[in-house]
Structure formats: structure tokens, C-alpha cells
Design a protein around this motif. Structure first.
Motif, PDB file in Angstrom:
ATOM      1  N   MET A  33       5.604  15.770   6.102  1.00  0.00           N
ATOM      2  CA  MET A  33       5.437  14.324   6.166  1.00  0.00           C
ATOM      3  C   MET A  33       4.765  13.933   7.485  1.00  0.00           C
ATOM      4  O   MET A  33       3.872  13.084   7.511  1.00  0.00           O
TER       5      MET A  33
ATOM      6  N   TYR B  23       1.328  11.952   7.953  1.00  0.00           N
ATOM      7  CA  TYR B  23       1.304  10.679   8.671  1.00  0.00           C
ATOM      8  C   TYR B  23       0.289  10.745   9.818  1.00  0.00           C
ATOM      9  O   TYR B  23      -0.503   9.834  10.018  1.00  0.00           O
TER      10      TYR B  23
ATOM     11  N   GLY C  23      10.152   7.311   4.897  1.00  0.00           N
ATOM     12  CA  GLY C  23       9.047   7.693   4.024  1.00  0.00           C
ATOM     13  C   GLY C  23       9.503   8.649   2.939  1.00  0.00           C
ATOM     14  O   GLY C  23       9.083   8.549   1.785  1.00  0.00           O
ATOM     15  N   ILE C  24      10.382   9.570   3.307  1.00  0.00           N
ATOM     16  CA  ILE C  24      10.904  10.544   2.344  1.00  0.00           C
ATOM     17  C   ILE C  24      11.679   9.834   1.240  1.00  0.00           C
ATOM     18  O   ILE C  24      11.489  10.099   0.046  1.00  0.00           O
ATOM     19  N   GLU C  25      12.522   8.891   1.636  1.00  0.00           N
ATOM     20  CA  GLU C  25      13.281   8.166   0.619  1.00  0.00           C
ATOM     21  C   GLU C  25      12.380   7.273  -0.217  1.00  0.00           C
ATOM     22  O   GLU C  25      12.597   7.105  -1.418  1.00  0.00           O
ATOM     23  N   ALA C  26      11.363   6.720   0.406  1.00  0.00           N
ATOM     24  CA  ALA C  26      10.422   5.896  -0.354  1.00  0.00           C
ATOM     25  C   ALA C  26       9.757   6.737  -1.447  1.00  0.00           C
ATOM     26  O   ALA C  26       9.616   6.294  -2.579  1.00  0.00           O
ATOM     27  N   MET C  27       9.376   7.959  -1.100  1.00  0.00           N
ATOM     28  CA  MET C  27       8.780   8.853  -2.100  1.00  0.00           C
ATOM     29  C   MET C  27       9.766   9.120  -3.235  1.00  0.00           C
ATOM     30  O   MET C  27       9.404   9.084  -4.407  1.00  0.00           O
ATOM     31  N   PHE C  28      10.995   9.387  -2.869  1.00  0.00           N
ATOM     32  CA  PHE C  28      12.014   9.697  -3.883  1.00  0.00           C
ATOM     33  C   PHE C  28      12.221   8.542  -4.846  1.00  0.00           C
ATOM     34  O   PHE C  28      12.111   8.698  -6.070  1.00  0.00           O
ATOM     35  N   PHE C  29      12.457   7.347  -4.311  1.00  0.00           N
ATOM     36  CA  PHE C  29      12.713   6.197  -5.179  1.00  0.00           C
ATOM     37  C   PHE C  29      11.455   5.772  -5.947  1.00  0.00           C
ATOM     38  O   PHE C  29      11.531   5.408  -7.110  1.00  0.00           O
ATOM     39  N   ALA C  30      10.316   5.841  -5.281  1.00  0.00           N
ATOM     40  CA  ALA C  30       9.084   5.403  -5.941  1.00  0.00           C
ATOM     41  C   ALA C  30       8.706   6.343  -7.083  1.00  0.00           C
ATOM     42  O   ALA C  30       8.217   5.908  -8.118  1.00  0.00           O
ATOM     43  N   TYR C  31       8.968   7.620  -6.898  1.00  0.00           N
ATOM     44  CA  TYR C  31       8.591   8.559  -7.970  1.00  0.00           C
ATOM     45  C   TYR C  31       9.427   8.294  -9.216  1.00  0.00           C
ATOM     46  O   TYR C  31       8.955   8.472 -10.330  1.00  0.00           O
ATOM     47  N   ARG C  32      10.647   7.868  -8.989  1.00  0.00           N
ATOM     48  CA  ARG C  32      11.488   7.519 -10.133  1.00  0.00           C
ATOM     49  C   ARG C  32      10.902   6.333 -10.888  1.00  0.00           C
ATOM     50  O   ARG C  32      10.876   6.311 -12.124  1.00  0.00           O
TER      51      ARG C  32
END
Lengths: 169, 169
Positions: free
Chosen positions: A130, A134, B25-34
Motif C-alpha cells: 500500500m 501511495y 486505505g486497507i479497510e477502504a479496499m476491503f469494504f469497497a470491494y464488497r
DNA sequence: CTTGGAAAGTCAACAAGGCTGACATAAAAT
DNA sequence: ATTTTATGTCAGCCTTGTTGACTTTCCAAG
């Protein structure tokens, strides 16, 4: 990049909303998500765990003392599915489950020293990629990245995400 | 957004590279992919298909006449796994497999009219969410989104992606 | 105090979609 | 003629998701 160019008059072009641009965005999500999970997956396959264990470790680390029900709503799986993962983590001494003081039906979840070590190993691998992405893209791109991802979430998940985003941590 | 603020002197701050920002950013990727997969998944569960079928349909649609080997390297699964999916799609008349003219060992894959209809239904659902997210975030954010995602891909996948990105389509 | 319901856990059965290994066939390449 | 490549297939296994049924614990309202 092949973008730009605008139409006849230029100005506030909506060319970024064409089906073609959307399809590129869809594929970018697909390929990027694979990269996103690749490093932790490599670490996990050596040990006896999978991606589901990683997710549990991540969210327990983020919110120590969270209840099973909280975790269920964040992860969006059934309690049976989560329980299988949680049971092995508890048996292996990575997660500790404490009966609630106020409500003794609830279990509060915490990482043990061992659990924290694995969580750190996994998240450091993931953050490494990441960070490189970035750095390559720059702060302005990162801001856009976060905006689009947030707009893509299901409203319920966006709330979960923002709660943490806006808090101190 | 809670960002900005910079450090003491301001200018070229690296605050966007802190572990905290990376974790968001990591969590954003996780939730957004869902969110990203939610709409097609809903459509697929009514029919007898899964996400694996969607992926096959997508990439055959994108590159009509692609060979099984091409598809394997794009999807990153084993031939046994892909074959299971492909077999049902062919049996159900969504995909046609033609023996190669030049190299008769190869099979070239095409969507039938029925296959194209399902692919369109799925991708329109997915594009709908993508379009809303793009519109909400604006063209500059979208450019940043694409930059970060591209930097996050495995180099090999980035090549796969760019090949298509740079071509007419 | 009793009872209803919520929270958590457990058992069983099943499905999707990954994987490996072994093997078969056809055709291209050497 | 032999080897390599592309594909397909069978069998078996694993992870991670699902549903349904059932139990235990315990808070809270009647």
C-alpha cells in the motif's frame, strides 16, 4: 493516459463516465484487489490459516474488546462461519475471549501477544504494498482513491468505515 | 476529511504515508470491494451461477476469441478450476468453444447471444454502482483512484491490464 | 419470580470454488 | 520419431461460505 481530449466544446467533460472508462475501473478493482491480498496470502499459506483468519485478526486488533456480534456485522458472514475461524484462533492462543462484565452473554475479543505478532506480520506486508502504491501515486491521487472507494461501499459499510475513520483511530 | 493540516512548515507533507492512513486505505479496499461485487452477486444467486462464472463471462466478452490459456493467466486459477466453470457455461449455451484454425489444439471462446445477455445484465449492474461512485467523486478523484489501483497490482497483472487499457479497448 | 427473547455457541449437512495429482488426446515443434 | 504444448477430465481434498435445529446463558419486562 489517452484520456483528456474532451468533446467539441471542452470544459466539464463527462468522458470519465463512459461505459469504457467504467469497464477499465472495474478491471482495475479486480486486478488491484488480487495484489492487495497477495502478500498476506503468501504468509498465511505457510501457516495453517486463511484469509478469514486474517480478517478476524485485523478487526480485533483495530477494536480490542469488540464483541462477536460486532465482528459479525463488520465481516458480513454468519456466526457459524465466523465461529469456526474464531475457535481455531482461540484454541491456538492467538485470540482471548473474555465474558462481558456488564452483559455476561457477550464475549469480548482481544489479541494475545502471539496473535498481535501475527497480525503485525500480516498487516506490515499489506501496508508495504500500500505504501509503495501511495508513494508512487502521490497524495492527491490517494485522496481521490479514498473518495471513490468510499462512494462505492454499501451505505451500511460506509458507516462502519467512517466511524473508525473519524474517531481518533 | 480530517486530512490536510500538514506539519510544522507545511509543503510536501508525507502524512499520507503514515501507518494510520495506510490502515484506512486497507479497510477502504476491503469494504469497497464488497460493494463492488454486491450487485452482480445478487443477480447471480438467483441463477445457478457464481462469481467465477461472472469473471469468465467478463473476460470472454472483453476479448472474444481468447483461448483457454489466455483466460487462465488472466484469472490466475488452475485449468481444472476454470474448466469446471467453462464446462457449465458451454453446456448451458452461454459460451461457444471453437477449435483454432491455425493451431487446432487451441479453443477460442465466444459468448453466444444468451451469454452476452447475462454478461450485459451483470456488468450493467456493476457499472451502475461504479458510475454513481465516479460521479460523486469527480474526474480528478477518479484519475487518482485509477493511479493508486494500478500501482497496487502485481507487475504481471499490471501488464495484462495495461495491454487492454492502452489498446482501442 | 417467571418468562420471553437476545447473545452466543454447537452440531450436521451442504455448496462453491479454490487446490493437487494423474492421466488422455491431439497437434505442433524439434 | 520424439517431445512439448494445449486442452480436457477424473478423483479427492481444503477453506470458507451457507441453512437449519437446538442448547445454554442471562438480561429485562411483566
Amino acid at each position: 493516459m489517452a484520456e483528456g481530449g474532451a468533446g467539441p466544446g471542452g470544459g466539464e467533460s463527462l468522458l470519465f463516465l463512459t461505459d469504457e472508462q467504467l469497464r477499465k475501473g472495474i478491471e482495475a478493482m479486480f486486478f488491484a484487489y488480487r495484489g492487495f491480498t497477495a502478500d498476506p496470502d503468501r504468509i498465511l499459506e505457510s501457516k495453517e490459516y486463511g484469509r478469514a483468519h486474517h480478517r478476524a485478526l485485523h478487526f480485533i486488533h483495530r477494536s480490542p474488546g469488540t464483541t462477536v456480534n460486532n465482528l459479525l456485522s463488520i465481516l458480513g458472514v454468519t456466526k457459524q462461519s465466523l465461529n469456526r475461524v474464531l475457535r481455531t484462533l482461540i484454541e491456538d492462543g492467538l485470540v482471548e475471549s473474555r465474558v462481558g462484565r456488564k452483559d455476561k452473554r457477550e464475549r469480548h475479543l482481544f489479541l494475545t501477544t502471539t496473535g498481535d505478532a501475527l497480525e503485525r506480520e500480516l498487516s506490515e506486508a499489506q501496508r508495504g504494498r500500500m505504501r509503495a502504491a501511495y508513494r508512487a501515486a502521490g497524495p492527491q491521487a490517494v485522496a481521490g482513491f479514498r473518495q471513490v472507494l468510499e462512494a462505492m461501499m454499501e451505505p451500511e459499510m460506509r458507516r462502519q468505515y467512517q466511524t473508525l475513520r473519524d474517531a481518533g483511530l
